[in-house]
Scaffold this motif. Structure first.
Motif, short mmCIF file in Angstrom:
data_model
loop_
_atom_site.label_atom_id
_atom_site.label_comp_id
_atom_site.label_asym_id
_atom_site.label_seq_id
_atom_site.Cartn_x
_atom_site.Cartn_y
_atom_site.Cartn_z
N SER A 202 0.82 -1.21 0.00
CA SER A 202 0.00 0.00 0.00
C SER A 202 0.85 1.26 0.00
CB SER A 202 -0.94 0.00 1.21
OG SER A 202 -0.21 -0.17 2.41
N ASP A 203 2.11 1.14 0.46
CA ASP A 203 3.01 2.30 0.49
C ASP A 203 4.11 2.23 -0.55
OD1 ASP A 203 4.59 0.30 1.50
OD2 ASP A 203 5.15 1.36 3.34
N ARG A 204 4.00 1.28 -1.49
CA ARG A 204 4.96 1.11 -2.59
C ARG A 204 6.34 0.66 -2.11
NH1 ARG A 204 2.36 2.85 -7.05
NH2 ARG A 204 0.72 4.42 -6.79
N PHE A 205 6.40 0.04 -0.95
CA PHE A 205 7.66 -0.53 -0.45
C PHE A 205 7.46 -2.03 -0.23
CE2 PHE A 205 8.13 3.95 0.72
CZ PHE A 205 9.39 4.22 0.21
N ALA A 206 7.08 -2.72 -1.30
CA ALA A 206 6.83 -4.16 -1.20
C ALA A 206 8.14 -4.92 -1.03
CB ALA A 206 6.11 -4.64 -2.46
N PRO A 207 8.14 -6.01 -0.27
CA PRO A 207 9.33 -6.86 -0.19
C PRO A 207 9.72 -7.37 -1.57
CG PRO A 207 7.76 -7.42 1.54
CD PRO A 207 7.06 -6.46 0.63
N THR A 208 10.99 -7.65 -1.74
CA THR A 208 11.54 -7.96 -3.05
C THR A 208 11.05 -9.29 -3.60
OG1 THR A 208 13.48 -8.86 -1.93
CG2 THR A 208 13.63 -6.59 -2.73
N LEU A 209 11.13 -9.42 -4.92
CA LEU A 209 10.77 -10.66 -5.60
C LEU A 209 11.53 -10.73 -6.93
CD1 LEU A 209 9.01 -13.23 -5.77
CD2 LEU A 209 7.24 -11.84 -6.86
N TYR A 210 12.14 -11.89 -7.20
CA TYR A 210 12.91 -12.10 -8.42
C TYR A 210 12.48 -13.43 -9.06
CZ TYR A 210 16.01 -8.51 -6.55
OH TYR A 210 16.52 -7.33 -6.04
N ALA A 211 12.68 -13.51 -10.37
CA ALA A 211 12.38 -14.73 -11.12
C ALA A 211 13.55 -15.08 -12.02
CB ALA A 211 11.11 -14.54 -11.95
N ALA A 212 13.72 -16.38 -12.26
CA ALA A 212 14.76 -16.85 -13.19
C ALA A 212 14.40 -18.24 -13.68
CB ALA A 212 16.13 -16.88 -12.50
N PRO A 213 14.81 -18.60 -14.90
CA PRO A 213 14.65 -19.98 -15.36
C PRO A 213 15.48 -20.91 -14.49
CG PRO A 213 15.23 -18.50 -17.18
CD PRO A 213 15.46 -17.74 -15.92
N MET A 214 14.98 -22.14 -14.32
CA MET A 214 15.72 -23.13 -13.53
C MET A 214 15.32 -24.52 -13.96
SD MET A 214 16.11 -23.60 -9.40
CE MET A 214 17.51 -22.51 -9.30
N GLY A 215 16.25 -25.46 -13.85
CA GLY A 215 15.95 -26.85 -14.15
C GLY A 215 15.81 -27.08 -15.64
N PRO A 216 15.15 -28.18 -16.01
CA PRO A 216 14.91 -28.46 -17.42
C PRO A 216 14.13 -27.33 -18.08
CG PRO A 216 14.44 -30.39 -16.08
CD PRO A 216 14.65 -29.25 -15.13
N GLN A 217 14.11 -27.33 -19.40
CA GLN A 217 13.48 -26.25 -20.16
C GLN A 217 12.04 -26.03 -19.70
OE1 GLN A 217 13.60 -26.81 -24.38
NE2 GLN A 217 12.78 -24.79 -24.84
N GLY A 218 11.72 -24.76 -19.44
CA GLY A 218 10.36 -24.39 -19.04
C GLY A 218 10.17 -24.23 -17.55
N GLY A 219 11.16 -24.61 -16.75
CA GLY A 219 11.05 -24.44 -15.31
C GLY A 219 11.46 -23.05 -14.86
N TYR A 220 10.85 -22.57 -13.79
CA TYR A 220 11.17 -21.25 -13.24
C TYR A 220 11.17 -21.32 -11.72
CZ TYR A 220 10.84 -18.48 -17.53
OH TYR A 220 11.07 -17.94 -18.78
N CYS A 221 11.98 -20.45 -11.13
CA CYS A 221 11.91 -20.26 -9.70
C CYS A 221 11.60 -18.80 -9.39
CB CYS A 221 13.20 -20.70 -9.00
SG CYS A 221 14.64 -19.71 -9.40
N LEU A 222 10.96 -18.59 -8.26
CA LEU A 222 10.65 -17.27 -7.73
C LEU A 222 11.30 -17.18 -6.37
CD1 LEU A 222 6.83 -17.20 -8.59
CD2 LEU A 222 8.65 -16.02 -9.83
N VAL A 223 11.99 -16.08 -6.08
CA VAL A 223 12.76 -15.99 -4.85
C VAL A 223 12.70 -14.58 -4.28
CG1 VAL A 223 14.36 -17.82 -5.54
CG2 VAL A 223 14.90 -15.43 -6.09
N SER A 224 12.91 -14.49 -2.97
CA SER A 224 13.01 -13.18 -2.33
C SER A 224 14.28 -12.46 -2.74
CB SER A 224 12.97 -13.32 -0.81
OG SER A 224 11.72 -13.81 -0.37
N GLU A 225 15.35 -13.21 -2.94
CA GLU A 225 16.59 -12.63 -3.44
C GLU A 225 17.34 -13.70 -4.22
OE1 GLU A 225 19.74 -12.34 0.02
OE2 GLU A 225 17.85 -11.44 0.68
N PRO A 226 18.15 -13.28 -5.20
CA PRO A 226 18.81 -14.24 -6.09
C PRO A 226 19.64 -15.28 -5.34
CG PRO A 226 18.97 -12.04 -7.01
CD PRO A 226 18.38 -11.88 -5.64
N LEU A 227 19.71 -16.46 -5.94
CA LEU A 227 20.43 -17.58 -5.34
C LEU A 227 21.90 -17.62 -5.72
CD1 LEU A 227 17.77 -20.40 -5.97
CD2 LEU A 227 18.07 -19.00 -3.90
N ASN A 228 22.32 -16.72 -6.61
CA ASN A 228 23.73 -16.65 -7.01
C ASN A 228 24.02 -15.24 -7.51
OD1 ASN A 228 22.86 -16.53 -9.79
ND2 ASN A 228 22.66 -18.77 -9.75
#
Length: 268
Positions: A202-228
């Motif tokens: 509501s105050d435009r300070f949302a906790p972080t969120l990132y996405a990246a491909p992972m695993g076999p083709q078509g897989g994705y992960c969502l994370v609070s912060e990058p894993l590498n």
């Protein structure tokens, strides 16, 4: 604030998010880099989907880095869809019932964020639940209550619509009760088929969120912060966005609340 990671795609081992990466979720439990607090030691949990409609779950109040079973479990379990969470408590005691992910039927849910003035809003929020969902509440956190309210508002029929209705209700309730309207909400939830995530505040300070491909083709992960440290692989999800990971890959869309709420938010 908490840290979490979720995955949907061809089956991979839980350790690929939980323990193996250089900045795995276990590493983030004692050394988060993109959160207000570096330590997330108030418990942890994982929920995963396999051969049954409802998810399996393992939670404990120990810090993720000190649980002797977590790495072993994560190394042995493969799943096409799972959620993992390490907790830094902003409300509710350190007890297993308050550890994410929360589950109900086929649904699982985990959250990073808070509701401002929750102690004033809790009772009218709980009053919105029918008897079955009220009885299902075992912990004391705002996160679990938001999940149960979304179920009440039709998570089975319209997952993103139900979550938007839940957050709209909380903001209207806070305004009606003359309390500060403050919702910070970055959450992942799943019915075992699709994986959903929302980043909103509501105050435009949302906790972080990132996405990246992972695993076999078509897989994705969502994370609070990058894993590498591969910055090119990670896309930051904008505030006010919903993500759906399904059979057709990743879909990002604007996350809309009640139009009246959106209008007031634009003035803040």
């Amino acid at each position: 604030m908490c840290r979490w990671a979720a995955y949907r795609g061809e089956p991979i081992y839980l350790e690929d998010l939980v323990s193996s990466p250089a900045h795995s979720l276990i590493e983030q439990s004692h050394c988060a880099t993109r959160a207000k607090t570096a330590t997330n030691g108030d418990g942890f949990g994982i929920a995963w989907y396999g051969d049954h409609p409802e998810p399996g779950r393992y939670r404990d109040i120990l810090p993720a880095w000190s649980d002797c079973n977590l790495k072993s479990i994560a190394r042995q379990i493969r799943s096409p869809l799972f959620l993992a969470h390490v907790r830094a408590a902003t409300g509710g005691g350190t007890r297993r019932d308050n550890c994410h992910p929360f589950v109900h039927g086929r649904w699982s849910f985990m959250h990073n964020g808070q509701i401002g003035g929750f102690e004033h809003l809790r009772r009218p929020m709980e009053a919105m639940l029918d008897d079955a969902l009220y009885t299902a509440r075992t912990g004391t956190t705002d996160s679990e209550l938001l999940f149960l309210m979304a179920l009440q508002f039709g998570l089975d029929r319209d997952p993103l619509g139900a979550m938007a209705e839940t957050l709209s209700f909380v903001e209207r309730l806070a305004a009606h009760m003359k309390h500060e309207v403050l919702v910070r909400f970055t959450a992942a939830f799943s019915d075992g088929i699709d994986l959903y995530a929302v980043r909103y505040a509501s105050d435009r300070f949302a906790p972080t969120l990132y996405a990246a491909p992972m695993g076999p083709q078509g897989g994705y992960c969502l994370v609070s912060e990058p894993l590498n440290d591969d910055d090119d692989a990670w896309v930051e999800i904008p505030e006010g966005t919903a993500v759906v990971l399904g059979e057709n890959g990743i879909d990002m869309r604007i996350f809309h609340l009640d139009p009246e709420i959106e209008a007031k938010r634009a003035l803040r």
